[in-house]
Scaffold this active site. Structure first.
Site, PDB file in Angstrom:
ATOM      1  N   LYS A 148      32.423  36.005  33.706  1.00  0.00           N
ATOM      2  CA  LYS A 148      32.394  37.450  33.447  1.00  0.00           C
ATOM      3  C   LYS A 148      31.363  37.784  32.377  1.00  0.00           C
ATOM      4  CE  LYS A 148      35.766  40.972  31.972  1.00  0.00           C
ATOM      5  NZ  LYS A 148      37.197  41.202  31.722  1.00  0.00           N
ATOM      6  N   SER A 223      38.856  44.811  34.581  1.00  0.00           N
ATOM      7  CA  SER A 223      37.433  44.780  34.296  1.00  0.00           C
ATOM      8  C   SER A 223      36.739  43.510  34.800  1.00  0.00           C
ATOM      9  CB  SER A 223      37.226  44.919  32.787  1.00  0.00           C
ATOM     10  OG  SER A 223      37.794  43.819  32.116  1.00  0.00           O
ATOM     11  N   GLY A 245      45.057  44.315  29.869  1.00  0.00           N
ATOM     12  CA  GLY A 245      45.958  45.292  30.479  1.00  0.00           C
ATOM     13  C   GLY A 245      46.072  45.055  31.974  1.00  0.00           C
ATOM     14  N   GLY A 246      45.380  44.020  32.450  1.00  0.00           N
ATOM     15  CA  GLY A 246      45.422  43.728  33.887  1.00  0.00           C
ATOM     16  C   GLY A 246      44.072  43.309  34.425  1.00  0.00           C
ATOM     17  N   SER A 247      43.121  43.076  33.532  1.00  0.00           N
ATOM     18  CA  SER A 247      41.733  42.851  33.940  1.00  0.00           C
ATOM     19  C   SER A 247      41.465  41.601  34.764  1.00  0.00           C
ATOM     20  CB  SER A 247      40.830  42.815  32.709  1.00  0.00           C
ATOM     21  OG  SER A 247      40.442  44.124  32.433  1.00  0.00           O
TER      22      SER A 247
HETATM   23  C1  LIG Z   1      54.054  49.260  29.047  1.00  0.00           C
HETATM   24  C2  LIG Z   1      54.295  50.388  29.924  1.00  0.00           C
HETATM   25  C3  LIG Z   1      53.567  51.609  29.577  1.00  0.00           C
HETATM   26  C4  LIG Z   1      52.608  51.930  30.638  1.00  0.00           C
HETATM   27  C5  LIG Z   1      51.657  52.950  30.175  1.00  0.00           C
HETATM   28  C6  LIG Z   1      50.294  52.552  30.500  1.00  0.00           C
HETATM   29  C7  LIG Z   1      49.335  53.377  29.715  1.00  0.00           C
HETATM   30  C8  LIG Z   1      48.015  52.745  29.802  1.00  0.00           C
HETATM   31  C9  LIG Z   1      47.030  53.333  28.877  1.00  0.00           C
HETATM   32  C10 LIG Z   1      45.823  52.850  28.793  1.00  0.00           C
HETATM   33  C11 LIG Z   1      45.387  51.726  29.677  1.00  0.00           C
HETATM   34  C12 LIG Z   1      43.894  51.765  29.886  1.00  0.00           C
HETATM   35  C13 LIG Z   1      43.443  50.928  31.049  1.00  0.00           C
HETATM   36  C14 LIG Z   1      43.408  49.518  30.657  1.00  0.00           C
HETATM   37  C15 LIG Z   1      42.630  48.706  31.635  1.00  0.00           C
HETATM   38  C16 LIG Z   1      42.711  47.334  31.181  1.00  0.00           C
HETATM   39  C17 LIG Z   1      41.480  46.593  31.421  1.00  0.00           C
HETATM   40  C18 LIG Z   1      41.513  45.330  30.599  1.00  0.00           C
HETATM   41  O1  LIG Z   1      42.426  44.540  30.651  1.00  0.00           O
HETATM   42  N1  LIG Z   1      40.458  45.161  29.763  1.00  0.00           N
HETATM   43  C19 LIG Z   1      40.343  44.112  28.834  1.00  0.00           C
HETATM   44  C20 LIG Z   1      39.429  43.011  29.253  1.00  0.00           C
HETATM   45  O2  LIG Z   1      38.573  43.187  30.089  1.00  0.00           O
HETATM   46  O3  LIG Z   1      39.544  41.917  28.708  1.00  0.00           O
END
Ligand SMILES: CCCCCCCC/C=C\CCCCCCCC(=O)NCC(=O)O
Length: 503
Positions: A148, A223, A245-247
């Protein structure tokens, strides 16, 4: 004179006004110049990118003509020998290709069309040509790996999608890349990300939008979306991304591949943009396990003393003991699409039929529970409930199918299924198990969401028109139990493959 004097006053601005106007013009000019310089840099990088992709294609085609498909996973044991851990064999006819394709003739075209690569690593070609098999080859000897954009590779930019990061190559490899190299892997490309990484789409001003290899109107997710598209399209067998957050999990789920987000510090986080968990992505769970086995070694523990020295636990990974599995179909925050719900329900049944015990897990985000407690406290509460239920692992949904390009920007809330396990810092992986059916699509008519609000309406639109797209499930274990998580994922993968063969 009596007439011209006031006119003159009208036309000649006062000194302060003049100074203000000049300063503003100067600022505008400087800003214009700065932007022009930036755009010039962007254009240069785009040209370099084009040349790199063309070179990669040339080598790929040449190599394909010579030896055909090169990568396969082998393992098990020959008669009477002790079982050997599976390895990726990348050597055929005395040479190795820098392109980790899996044999599909379409892979090259998909790689180009999905726009998933940011930089081709030119030196990888010579590394492949000159690679001499050492007496004790590393577990990843000769295996091409994709990385990445945000993970530092010496001599290459980690742009994170910002034009201002162009031409600022990393001074040294991240610990992850150092260990990969020591295990014999050969990084050959860097892959696309969304600007800033805080999105699960994959678009930035330098390299543009990455598309989903299964349907080009959909996002690859993010991401680590470049990795998702590249591996999903068959252009790499093993890649690495990060997850806050799920990337790792969202692009994997969207592109129909597997990924593991380990506990935060199981793999070194040194040398990439964010304090997020680093993890592997691949088509097969066995490849993820191989990557973890290779990385959890003395080199990793020596290079980063903050990483606990926990080598890969083979016994846990290879165990066939029936599992105690908790499951839930919704987090009562983001209503699952019909296919997400069906994926979990069907897998629950398959796991039960295979002899595992499956019962309701606790539902972490239920409105009746005090989710607003501090994360630390919530984590302990969650673990206490997990233990009370006597669970080994948890089966739950992951967002899917892939949303249309641009939708993730409007739907940050839909990360609820994945972000939970970042907040709790549990290892969590995804495995594709099914595809959206006509019946799922019909059921979308009734999709209202849990709240029936603006977000639910956008999500309903995003989920629609998805027949044939991959859908995954999420497999979770308690902190530091990556091997158990992978073992569960392997089981899920096997059952899904068997079922899909029959259907
Ligand atoms: C825990 C339950 C509450 C759920 C509410 C979710 C609110 C989310 C708010 C913001 C999230 C923004 C999106 C995040 C995307 C994540 C991407 C990621 O993981 N980036 C990091 C990386 O690339 O390492």
């Amino acid at each position: 004179v009596a007439v011209t004097a006031p006119m003159a006053r009208l036309h000649l601005p006062s000194l302060p006004t003049l100074l203000c106007c000049s300063a503003a013009s100067l600022l505008l000019l400087l800003r214009w110049q700065w932007r022009r310089r930036l755009w010039k840099k962007v254009k240069e990088v785009q040209l370099k990118h084009e040349r790199g992709v063309a070179q990669m294609e040339k080598i790929w085609l040449g190599f394909r003509k010579k030896v055909g498909a090169i990568i396969s996973t082998v393992g098990g044991c020959k008669g009477g020998e002790a079982p050997t851990p599976p390895r990726l064999i990348a050597v055929r006819a005395g040479c190795i290709s820098p392109v980790g394709f899996t044999g599909s003739p379409q892979a090259l075209q998909i790689t180009r069309e999905t726009n998933c690569i940011t930089e081709y690593m030119w030196e990888s070609e010579t590394k492949f040509q000159q690679a001499v098999r050492p007496e004790k080859p590393g577990l990843l000897f000769g295996v091409p790996v994709s990385i990445k954009d945000s993970i530092n590779c010496q001599g290459y930019d980690s742009t994170i999608g910002f034009a201002s990061n162009i031409n600022k190559p990393a001074a040294e490899d991240s610990v992850l890349v150092q260990v990969l190299k020591r295990q014999g892997a050969i990084p050959f490309v860097k892959t696309n990300v969304p600007q800033s990484l805080i999105s699960y789409d994959c678009n930035n001003v330098i390299f543009g939008q990455t598309l989903n290899p299964t349907l080009y109107t959909r996002t690859s997710g993010g991401s680590s979306g470049g990795e998702g598209a590249l591996i999903g399209g068959g252009g790499s067998i093993l890649g690495f991304g990060t997850d806050l957050g799920g990337s790792l999990r969202l692009p994997a789920a969207f592109c129909g591949i597997c990924a593991l987000k380990p506990t935060g510090n199981r793999l070194s986080k040194t040398g990439h943009g964010m304090v997020a968990a680093v993890g592997p992505m691949a088509k097969k769970v066995e490849t993820l396990a191989l990557a973890m086995r290779a990385l959890l070694c003395e080199d990793m523990f020596n290079l980063d003393s903050t990483v606990p020295p926990l080598p890969f636990n083979e016994e846990v990974y290879s165990s066939t003991k029936p599992l105690r599995i908790g499951y839930y179909e919704t987090d009562f925050f983001t209503m699952p699409s019909p296919s997400m719900r069906r994926a979990v329900r069907e897998m629950k049944q398959l796991l039960e039929d295979a002899g595992h015990t499956v019962g309701h897990g606790n539902n972490p985000l239920h409105r009746d529970q005090e989710w607003r407690l501090q994360i630390h406290e919530s984590c302990h509460k969650f673990i206490a409930q997990w233990k009370k239920l006597n669970l080994d692992v948890m089966l739950c949904p992951v967002l899917g199918p892939a949303l249309p390009v641009g939708y993730p920007g409007k739907l940050a809330v839909a990360t609820s299924y994945t972000i939970l396990y970042n907040c709790l810092d549990f290892p969590a992986g995804v495995v594709p198990v099914t595809t959206v059916t006509d019946e799922d699509e019909d059921e979308m008519e009734n999709y209202k969401g849990h709240y029936g609000d603006h977000w639910d309406r956008i999500l309903a639109k995003g989920f629609s028109g998805s027949v044939g797209l991959p859908v995954a499930v999420q497999c979770v274990a308690l902190p530091w139990q990556e091997e158990l998580c992978l073992r569960f994922m392997r089981e899920v993968e096997k059952l899904a493959e068997e079922k899909n063969r029959i259907v």
